[in-house]
Write a protein that holds these residues in place. Structure first.
Motif, PDB file in Angstrom:
ATOM      1  N   ASN A  82       0.819  -1.209   0.000  1.00 54.85           N
ATOM      2  CA  ASN A  82       0.000   0.000   0.000  1.00 54.85           C
ATOM      3  C   ASN A  82       0.853   1.259   0.000  1.00 54.85           C
ATOM      4  OD1 ASN A  82      -2.353  -1.512   0.036  1.00 54.85           O
ATOM      5  ND2 ASN A  82      -2.431  -1.581   2.283  1.00 54.85           N
ATOM      6  N   SER A  83       1.996   1.231   0.725  1.00 54.86           N
ATOM      7  CA  SER A  83       2.824   2.430   0.815  1.00 54.86           C
ATOM      8  C   SER A  83       3.517   2.739  -0.503  1.00 54.86           C
ATOM      9  CB  SER A  83       3.874   2.267   1.920  1.00 54.86           C
ATOM     10  OG  SER A  83       4.800   1.257   1.579  1.00 54.86           O
ATOM     11  N   MET A  84       3.706   1.741  -1.364  1.00 57.04           N
ATOM     12  CA  MET A  84       4.376   1.960  -2.641  1.00 57.04           C
ATOM     13  C   MET A  84       3.399   2.335  -3.748  1.00 57.04           C
ATOM     14  SD  MET A  84       7.613   1.573  -2.200  1.00 57.04           S
ATOM     15  CE  MET A  84       8.194   1.327  -3.870  1.00 57.04           C
ATOM     16  N   SER A  85       2.146   2.001  -3.589  1.00 61.65           N
ATOM     17  CA  SER A  85       1.163   2.275  -4.641  1.00 61.65           C
ATOM     18  C   SER A  85       1.059   3.767  -4.917  1.00 61.65           C
ATOM     19  CB  SER A  85      -0.201   1.721  -4.238  1.00 61.65           C
ATOM     20  OG  SER A  85      -0.154   0.313  -4.149  1.00 61.65           O
ATOM     21  N   SER A  86       0.899   4.090  -6.193  1.00 58.51           N
ATOM     22  CA  SER A  86       0.716   5.461  -6.702  1.00 58.51           C
ATOM     23  C   SER A  86       1.989   6.293  -6.678  1.00 58.51           C
ATOM     24  CB  SER A  86      -0.390   6.198  -5.927  1.00 58.51           C
ATOM     25  OG  SER A  86      -1.614   5.501  -6.061  1.00 58.51           O
ATOM     26  N   LYS A  87       3.094   5.749  -6.165  1.00 54.85           N
ATOM     27  CA  LYS A  87       4.337   6.513  -6.163  1.00 54.85           C
ATOM     28  C   LYS A  87       5.003   6.429  -7.535  1.00 54.85           C
ATOM     29  CE  LYS A  87       5.452   6.463  -1.255  1.00 54.85           C
ATOM     30  NZ  LYS A  87       6.489   6.188  -0.235  1.00 54.85           N
ATOM     31  N   VAL A  88       5.757   7.471  -7.857  1.00 52.32           N
ATOM     32  CA  VAL A  88       6.473   7.525  -9.135  1.00 52.32           C
ATOM     33  C   VAL A  88       7.919   7.104  -8.906  1.00 52.32           C
ATOM     34  CG1 VAL A  88       7.289   9.011 -11.002  1.00 52.32           C
ATOM     35  CG2 VAL A  88       4.980   9.312 -10.079  1.00 52.32           C
ATOM     36  N   ILE A  89       8.390   6.189  -9.727  1.00 51.25           N
ATOM     37  CA  ILE A  89       9.774   5.729  -9.657  1.00 51.25           C
ATOM     38  C   ILE A  89      10.439   5.972 -11.001  1.00 51.25           C
ATOM     39  CG2 ILE A  89       9.372   3.986  -7.877  1.00 51.25           C
ATOM     40  CD1 ILE A  89       9.237   1.891 -10.102  1.00 51.25           C
ATOM     41  N   ARG A  90      11.747   5.937 -10.992  1.00 52.93           N
ATOM     42  CA  ARG A  90      12.509   6.125 -12.234  1.00 52.93           C
ATOM     43  C   ARG A  90      13.289   4.856 -12.538  1.00 52.93           C
ATOM     44  NH1 ARG A  90      15.388  11.654 -13.171  1.00 52.93           N
ATOM     45  NH2 ARG A  90      13.185  12.065 -13.585  1.00 52.93           N
ATOM     46  N   LEU A  91      13.096   4.335 -13.738  1.00 51.47           N
ATOM     47  CA  LEU A  91      13.851   3.175 -14.205  1.00 51.47           C
ATOM     48  C   LEU A  91      15.046   3.666 -15.014  1.00 51.47           C
ATOM     49  CD1 LEU A  91      10.914   0.911 -15.495  1.00 51.47           C
ATOM     50  CD2 LEU A  91      11.781   1.177 -13.158  1.00 51.47           C
ATOM     51  N   GLN A  92      16.211   3.102 -14.730  1.00 52.61           N
ATOM     52  CA  GLN A  92      17.408   3.440 -15.501  1.00 52.61           C
ATOM     53  C   GLN A  92      17.978   2.154 -16.087  1.00 52.61           C
ATOM     54  OE1 GLN A  92      20.463   6.023 -13.741  1.00 52.61           O
ATOM     55  NE2 GLN A  92      22.018   4.704 -14.648  1.00 52.61           N
ATOM     56  N   PHE A  93      18.077   2.089 -17.400  1.00 53.60           N
ATOM     57  CA  PHE A  93      18.539   0.879 -18.074  1.00 53.60           C
ATOM     58  C   PHE A  93      19.382   1.278 -19.279  1.00 53.60           C
ATOM     59  CE2 PHE A  93      14.317   2.152 -19.379  1.00 53.60           C
ATOM     60  CZ  PHE A  93      14.423   2.235 -20.761  1.00 53.60           C
ATOM     61  N   PHE A  94      20.014   0.276 -19.889  1.00 49.75           N
ATOM     62  CA  PHE A  94      20.917   0.541 -21.007  1.00 49.75           C
ATOM     63  C   PHE A  94      20.387  -0.105 -22.280  1.00 49.75           C
ATOM     64  CE2 PHE A  94      23.564   1.548 -17.498  1.00 49.75           C
ATOM     65  CZ  PHE A  94      24.484   2.468 -17.974  1.00 49.75           C
ATOM     66  N   SER A  95      20.546   0.619 -23.369  1.00 50.44           N
ATOM     67  CA  SER A  95      20.208   0.099 -24.688  1.00 50.44           C
ATOM     68  C   SER A  95      21.257   0.599 -25.665  1.00 50.44           C
ATOM     69  CB  SER A  95      18.814   0.573 -25.117  1.00 50.44           C
ATOM     70  OG  SER A  95      18.534   0.169 -26.441  1.00 50.44           O
ATOM     71  N   ARG A  96      21.899  -0.340 -26.342  1.00 51.97           N
ATOM     72  CA  ARG A  96      22.958   0.012 -27.299  1.00 51.97           C
ATOM     73  C   ARG A  96      24.021   0.888 -26.648  1.00 51.97           C
ATOM     74  NH1 ARG A  96      23.715  -2.945 -31.395  1.00 51.97           N
ATOM     75  NH2 ARG A  96      24.605  -1.203 -32.543  1.00 51.97           N
ATOM     76  N   ARG A  97      24.437   0.486 -25.446  1.00 49.32           N
ATOM     77  CA  ARG A  97      25.521   1.130 -24.708  1.00 49.32           C
ATOM     78  C   ARG A  97      25.128   2.466 -24.091  1.00 49.32           C
ATOM     79  NH1 ARG A  97      27.229  -0.191 -29.650  1.00 49.32           N
ATOM     80  NH2 ARG A  97      27.195   1.979 -30.309  1.00 49.32           N
ATOM     81  N   VAL A  98      23.931   2.975 -24.356  1.00 47.03           N
ATOM     82  CA  VAL A  98      23.541   4.305 -23.895  1.00 47.03           C
ATOM     83  C   VAL A  98      22.530   4.178 -22.757  1.00 47.03           C
ATOM     84  CG1 VAL A  98      22.501   6.505 -24.553  1.00 47.03           C
ATOM     85  CG2 VAL A  98      23.931   5.262 -26.189  1.00 47.03           C
ATOM     86  N   PRO A  99      22.749   4.879 -21.628  1.00 48.40           N
ATOM     87  CA  PRO A  99      21.786   4.817 -20.524  1.00 48.40           C
ATOM     88  C   PRO A  99      20.507   5.587 -20.847  1.00 48.40           C
ATOM     89  CG  PRO A  99      23.578   6.321 -19.984  1.00 48.40           C
ATOM     90  CD  PRO A  99      23.940   5.683 -21.290  1.00 48.40           C
TER      91      PRO A  99
END
Length: 503
Positions: A82-99
């Motif tokens: 419940n405490s995590m619901s509706s919160k905004v998070i940021r995903l950081q991942f790599f594609s073709r060497r670029v973050p």
């Protein structure tokens, strides 16, 4: 006349989460780092750790405009669903060497339906359901990120210690075209050994086992292991063969080396990947008659030996050698840095003699400056031959960051080309360096010394899969360590402020 004053202003394209989901699907990153904005601090993000995208048939699993990720590693148990619901998070991942980054809103944490669980590529009972709320953006623009393994004592240049390579080079029977397009596929490339192989001798299983036992008994008991690879080849009658599939069984201990055996066999502990999988065959299981590749190091030298499986038991495997252990015959070269696209190496007279052959100037042993027209012409000739590079990875990941360690084969090869040569200055020392760009990837795994495999041209088109894996995991590790350092610095700052207030 003035209708334009009352018209609606042209608006930019509206945000559509389906578009971001489609773009993410094309990128298909296997995992992501997850961050959450810290209240009151615009740029600071709480590091929630690493998470994996749920996947089905090797593609990111989606439901409409939603994606699913596993629970991040650092998510505290106090953070309830419940405490995590509706919160905004940021995903950081790599594609073709670029973050890249993607902001998402957490819809909630849900238990997955049994029919969904069965269809996924890996077992996950529950997952966080996310809705993209922003567009995928590049965090930065750059070419190849280089990982330095030698900085010549310059502390300003960070050295990569988590993944390093023993690197060997051989000449080949092919050259790069001076004009026109390079061949897409090479089927007759042969690498010439730099060190002469031992003279031929009659093979005897007992002699091979005794030599191997003598080498292993010089090691500590915990170090008596070999890295085992199982190769699956396309046995169909089709004219177009699939690439060899390399199954990595990992480091496997040798059993019973201290005891005399009545049989000319070796006993390997069963791989942790082997075993019974309910309702399906486990490709990592070994079967009598199969041939496997074993690799090990001894006295700082690399060895390889082909084995045949005799028996597959519950706790161990019974194998016998099919040859004497083969020592790496390439020229050992000093690696300065590496990337997905190539390597930078330190030159040597041995390297110049090997690559230039008869065109190498006679004063190479005494040369220090490599000046003059004849040397400039000779160094230009370095760009002509195709060079065979072999990499033996060494990985050092402490338990605290073990989750970032990639799975790499114990050996892989690439064909490259020298594309630049320059003299570097490190204090009073002058070092001739060569940049080698990768050009061809192996399409098979040679099991015997004289095996010839196909090589496919990949320059500017496709990354080497193993070095791409290194880059992905090291980039995530660097991001993790940077955020850990920020957390520590912020904690120390808050402690100092609290101390000043109390004073």
């Amino acid at each position: 006349m003035f209708d334009f004053l009352t018209r609606n202003k042209r608006k930019g394209p509206s945000f559509d989460p389906h578009v971001e989901i489609a773009q993410l699907g094309q990128m298909s990153p296997p995992s992501t780092l997850v961050y959450m904005p810290t209240p009151g601090e615009d740029e600071e993000m709480e590091d929630l750790g690493k998470s994996f995208f749920l996947r089905r048939k090797k593609k990111i699993y989606t439901e409409g405009a939603n994606i699913y990720i596993t629970s991040p590693d650092n998510l505290k148990s106090t953070n309830t669903d419940n405490s995590m619901s509706s919160k905004v998070i940021r995903l950081q991942f790599f594609s073709r060497r670029v973050p890249h980054t993607l902001d998402c809103r957490i819809i909630g944490r849900f238990r997955l339906l049994p029919e969904v669980v069965e269809s996924l590529d890996f077992n996950a009972k529950s997952a966080y359901k996310l809705l993209p709320v922003g567009k995928i953006s590049k965090k930065e623009k750059r070419g190849y990120y280089r990982y330095t393994t030698q900085n010549y004592g310059d502390s300003r240049i960070p050295v990569t210690t988590h993944i390093t390579f023993d690197t060997y080079l051989k000449s080949t029977n092919h050259k790069f075209n001076s004009e026109g397009a390079p061949p897409v596929l090479i089927s007759d490339l042969q690498a010439a050994p730099y060190h002469d192989p031992p003279p031929p001798r009659t093979f005897a299983t007992r002699d091979s086992i005794n030599e191997f036992r003598d080498q292993m008994l010089t090691k500590e008991p915990n170090d008596r292991y070999v890295n085992v690879t199982k190769v699956i080849r396309d046995a169909s009658s089709s004219m177009v063969k699939k690439n060899d599939e390399e199954l990595l069984l990992g480091d496997i201990n040798i059993l019973g080396l201290d005891m005399e055996s009545l049989r000319d066999v070796l006993y390997l502990k069963k791989s942790q990947k082997a075993g019974i999988k309910k309702g399906q065959d486990n490709p990592y299981n070994l079967h009598p008659g199969e041939r496997i590749i074993s690799r090990f190091s001894h006295d700082d030298k690399q060895y390889e030996m082909l084995l045949e499986v005799m028996e597959a038991r519950t706790q161990n495997e019974v194998v016998r050698p099919l040859e004497f252990a083969r020592k790496e015959t390439g020229l050992s070269i000093s690696l300065i840095d590496y990337s997905i696209g190539g390597v930078l190496i330190e030159s040597s007279s041995s390297f110049l003699k090997l690559v230039l052959g008869d065109k190498c100037p006679p004063n190479v042993e005494d040369e220090a400056n490599f000046d003059g027209d004849y040397w400039q012409k000779a160094l230009k000739e370095l760009e002509v031959p195709m060079l065979h590079l072999t990499f033996y990875p060494h990985m050092e990941f402490p338990d605290t960051v073990k989750k970032f360690e990639p799975e790499l084969p114990s050996k892989f090869s690439i064909v490259g080309q020298v594309v630049r040569t320059h003299m570097a200055h490190h204090g009073e020392r002058r070092v001739l360096q060569h940049g080698i760009q990768f050009a061809y990837d192996a399409q098979g795994v040679p099991m015997e010394e004289d095996d010839i495999i196909n090589w496919r041209y990949t320059r500017f088109m496709k990354d080497n899969i193993h070095l791409r894996e290194c880059h992905t995991h090291l980039s995530q590790l660097i991001g993790h360590l940077e955020n850990r350092a920020k957390d520590l610095q912020r904690s120390q700052s808050h402690s100092a402020e609290a101390g000043d207030t109390a004073g």
